[in-house]
Design a protein around this motif. Sequence first.
Motif, PDB file in Angstrom:
ATOM      1  N   GLY A   1      11.191  17.035   1.814  1.00 38.17           N
ATOM      2  CA  GLY A   1      10.640  16.267   3.002  1.00 38.17           C
ATOM      3  C   GLY A   1       9.442  16.720   4.043  1.00 38.17           C
ATOM      4  O   GLY A   1       8.196  16.457   3.970  1.00 38.17           O
ATOM      5  N   GLN A   2       9.429  18.078   4.947  1.00 46.82           N
ATOM      6  CA  GLN A   2       8.950  18.564   5.223  1.00 46.82           C
ATOM      7  C   GLN A   2       7.914  18.955   5.174  1.00 46.82           C
ATOM      8  O   GLN A   2       6.667  18.571   5.715  1.00 46.82           O
ATOM      9  CB  GLN A   2       9.061  20.130   6.455  1.00 46.82           C
ATOM     10  CG  GLN A   2      10.797  19.357   6.607  1.00 46.82           C
ATOM     11  CD  GLN A   2      11.980  19.994   5.570  1.00 46.82           C
ATOM     12  OE1 GLN A   2      11.548  19.091   4.652  1.00 46.82           O
ATOM     13  NE2 GLN A   2      13.139  20.155   6.107  1.00 46.82           N
ATOM     14  N   GLY A   3       7.642  19.328   2.838  1.00 45.80           N
ATOM     15  CA  GLY A   3       6.194  19.643   2.300  1.00 45.80           C
ATOM     16  C   GLY A   3       5.494  19.191   2.454  1.00 45.80           C
ATOM     17  O   GLY A   3       3.873  19.174   3.357  1.00 45.80           O
ATOM     18  N   VAL A   4       5.745  17.616   1.917  1.00 46.37           N
ATOM     19  CA  VAL A   4       5.215  16.535   1.638  1.00 46.37           C
ATOM     20  C   VAL A   4       4.564  15.632   2.894  1.00 46.37           C
ATOM     21  O   VAL A   4       3.184  15.500   2.867  1.00 46.37           O
ATOM     22  CB  VAL A   4       5.339  15.908   0.611  1.00 46.37           C
ATOM     23  CG1 VAL A   4       5.953  16.353  -0.977  1.00 46.37           C
ATOM     24  CG2 VAL A   4       7.642  15.373   1.032  1.00 46.37           C
ATOM     25  N   ALA A   5       5.565  15.734   3.337  1.00 44.57           N
ATOM     26  CA  ALA A   5       4.521  14.748   5.226  1.00 44.57           C
ATOM     27  C   ALA A   5       3.600  16.183   5.575  1.00 44.57           C
ATOM     28  O   ALA A   5       2.607  15.669   6.287  1.00 44.57           O
ATOM     29  CB  ALA A   5       5.718  15.603   6.157  1.00 44.57           C
ATOM     30  N   GLY A   6       3.494  17.251   5.875  1.00 42.92           N
ATOM     31  CA  GLY A   6       2.224  17.828   5.834  1.00 42.92           C
ATOM     32  C   GLY A   6       1.382  17.868   4.901  1.00 42.92           C
ATOM     33  O   GLY A   6       0.225  17.203   5.841  1.00 42.92           O
ATOM     34  N   THR A   7       1.161  17.366   4.070  1.00 45.11           N
ATOM     35  CA  THR A   7       0.482  16.921   3.075  1.00 45.11           C
ATOM     36  C   THR A   7      -0.366  15.671   3.476  1.00 45.11           C
ATOM     37  O   THR A   7      -1.355  15.840   3.234  1.00 45.11           O
ATOM     38  CB  THR A   7       1.086  17.521   1.544  1.00 45.11           C
ATOM     39  OG1 THR A   7       1.625  18.598   1.107  1.00 45.11           O
ATOM     40  CG2 THR A   7      -0.121  16.691   0.353  1.00 45.11           C
ATOM     41  N   ALA A   8       0.762  14.791   3.618  1.00 42.60           N
ATOM     42  CA  ALA A   8       0.510  13.223   3.834  1.00 42.60           C
ATOM     43  C   ALA A   8      -0.761  13.426   5.353  1.00 42.60           C
ATOM     44  O   ALA A   8      -1.820  12.498   5.502  1.00 42.60           O
ATOM     45  CB  ALA A   8       1.322  12.525   4.081  1.00 42.60           C
ATOM     46  N   VAL A   9      -0.334  14.162   6.157  1.00 41.46           N
ATOM     47  CA  VAL A   9      -0.575  15.139   7.442  1.00 41.46           C
ATOM     48  C   VAL A   9      -2.325  15.773   7.271  1.00 41.46           C
ATOM     49  O   VAL A   9      -3.117  14.669   7.777  1.00 41.46           O
ATOM     50  CB  VAL A   9       0.106  15.377   9.002  1.00 41.46           C
ATOM     51  CG1 VAL A   9      -1.122  15.591   9.724  1.00 41.46           C
ATOM     52  CG2 VAL A   9       1.154  14.503   9.011  1.00 41.46           C
ATOM     53  N   GLU A  10      -2.402  16.444   6.481  1.00 34.64           N
ATOM     54  CA  GLU A  10      -3.570  16.944   5.852  1.00 34.64           C
ATOM     55  C   GLU A  10      -4.674  16.123   5.443  1.00 34.64           C
ATOM     56  O   GLU A  10      -5.804  16.287   5.849  1.00 34.64           O
ATOM     57  CB  GLU A  10      -3.074  18.464   5.146  1.00 34.64           C
ATOM     58  CG  GLU A  10      -2.544  19.211   6.088  1.00 34.64           C
ATOM     59  CD  GLU A  10      -3.484  19.736   6.911  1.00 34.64           C
ATOM     60  OE1 GLU A  10      -4.278  19.940   7.177  1.00 34.64           O
ATOM     61  OE2 GLU A  10      -2.827  20.590   7.800  1.00 34.64           O
ATOM     62  N   ALA A  11      -3.782  14.632   4.222  1.00 35.50           N
ATOM     63  CA  ALA A  11      -5.172  14.231   3.131  1.00 35.50           C
ATOM     64  C   ALA A  11      -6.181  12.719   4.729  1.00 35.50           C
ATOM     65  O   ALA A  11      -6.637  12.239   4.003  1.00 35.50           O
ATOM     66  CB  ALA A  11      -4.523  13.605   2.756  1.00 35.50           C
ATOM     67  N   GLY A  12      -5.101  13.315   5.818  1.00 33.29           N
ATOM     68  CA  GLY A  12      -5.603  12.309   7.000  1.00 33.29           C
ATOM     69  C   GLY A  12      -5.509  10.315   6.011  1.00 33.29           C
ATOM     70  O   GLY A  12      -5.608   9.944   6.723  1.00 33.29           O
ATOM     71  N   VAL A  13      -3.758  10.588   5.799  1.00 30.44           N
ATOM     72  CA  VAL A  13      -3.632   9.248   5.731  1.00 30.44           C
ATOM     73  C   VAL A  13      -3.109   8.164   6.751  1.00 30.44           C
ATOM     74  O   VAL A  13      -3.143   8.860   8.256  1.00 30.44           O
ATOM     75  CB  VAL A  13      -1.765   8.676   4.837  1.00 30.44           C
ATOM     76  CG1 VAL A  13      -2.284   9.532   3.572  1.00 30.44           C
ATOM     77  CG2 VAL A  13      -1.555   9.648   5.949  1.00 30.44           C
ATOM     78  N   THR A  14      -3.689   6.751   7.626  1.00 30.38           N
ATOM     79  CA  THR A  14      -3.466   6.257   8.244  1.00 30.38           C
ATOM     80  C   THR A  14      -1.257   5.983   8.758  1.00 30.38           C
ATOM     81  O   THR A  14      -1.270   5.855   9.779  1.00 30.38           O
ATOM     82  CB  THR A  14      -3.535   4.428   7.916  1.00 30.38           C
ATOM     83  OG1 THR A  14      -5.052   4.267   7.239  1.00 30.38           O
ATOM     84  CG2 THR A  14      -3.397   3.479   9.499  1.00 30.38           C
ATOM     85  N   ALA A  15      -0.830   5.868   7.521  1.00 28.86           N
ATOM     86  CA  ALA A  15       0.920   5.770   8.314  1.00 28.86           C
ATOM     87  C   ALA A  15       1.485   6.638   7.437  1.00 28.86           C
ATOM     88  O   ALA A  15       0.534   6.277   5.764  1.00 28.86           O
ATOM     89  CB  ALA A  15       1.372   4.997   8.992  1.00 28.86           C
ATOM     90  N   VAL A  16       3.124   7.454   6.898  1.00 29.47           N
ATOM     91  CA  VAL A  16       3.222   7.620   6.072  1.00 29.47           C
ATOM     92  C   VAL A  16       4.717   6.740   6.120  1.00 29.47           C
ATOM     93  O   VAL A  16       5.654   6.769   6.696  1.00 29.47           O
ATOM     94  CB  VAL A  16       3.934   8.963   6.404  1.00 29.47           C
ATOM     95  CG1 VAL A  16       5.018   9.378   5.217  1.00 29.47           C
ATOM     96  CG2 VAL A  16       2.444   9.912   6.750  1.00 29.47           C
TER      97      VAL A  16
END
Length: 342
Positions: free
Chosen positions: A54-69
């Motif tokens: 989960g740690q890595g994919v969370a970082g990917t989501a943040v870098e992609a600039g999504v609104t929420a996870v």
Amino acid sequence: MATAGASADPSRLGVIVNPTKVELTELRRTIAAAENEHGWAESLWLETSVDDPGQGVAGTAVEAGVTAVLVAGGDGTVRAVSEGLVDTGMPMVLMPAGTGNLLARNLGVSVNRMKDAVGTAFTGEDHAIDAGIAEITREGGQVEAHAFVVMIGIGLDAKMIAATNADLKKRVGWLAYVEAIARIFKDVNAVRLRYTLDGSSPRSTSAHTVLIGNCGALPGGVLILPEAKIDDGLLDVVAMRPRNLWGWIRVGTALVWENGVLHKSRVGRRILAADKRVRALRYFQGRDMTLGFDKPEEFEIDGEEIGLVTNVAVRVAPAALIVRIPKGQRDRLGPPASGRDS
């Protein structure tokens, strides 16, 4: 890690899924319908794995600039994603799909209601909660840092988790812990430890279990840390120190009667404050704590077996994690904690 800020236009949801816990077809259909209803862009879909829980994919989501996870998985997935989202400002939405679902229960979030969770992702309100940071030292001297959102444990609690049969847990849920504790109970000795709290002088004690938590409730509605509040900037600690069978009976009485009944009313709290007996449960609050053990001890974090450790340094990270909760839920997170050291 980058701080969330430059969100896509239109809004876009990041979805992190533990594929072993979630039925993807229905979830994709539900989210697609919500995207259309609210005018959001197509969601970013990411899956956890053994190598990246989960740690890595969370970082990917943040870098992609999504609104929420949105996190769809059990307690282990929620903890790992939370670790990746600490101090990023990125809102996290819970879709509980595990055995305990402890963070969701402590936040009052619906469990096993996919449509409710998805609705919260698109229409909920954001609330800052604390996270805990535990720096552990392994038997060989290796040092690791882990974030947690519920609680960490040493002693009987951690040994119980380590001894729990995974297949039985899949079939009967948290009742598998009861089977494990019945099997190992007679062979578990008290943990001898040295500790400091908020920079105090080192003290020595022994306890069968030490829990350090950000939340207070366990499965079955057991209130193990009655003063814990998820956004008060404090960690709550309980040491279980029964000396014999009568001591364990007193522990059970404290959890059911004192924490479950008396603590919930003003009169009940006055009764507890007036009772000066030495208790089988001892409570503390603080912002940081260190623990050193006479020998390597089992350690768990948010219900996940971590292995043997020789030292633990834990601190609170106030308001480090943003959770998106249903509108109107914020006022029901509980009253301010009053603090207790007994």
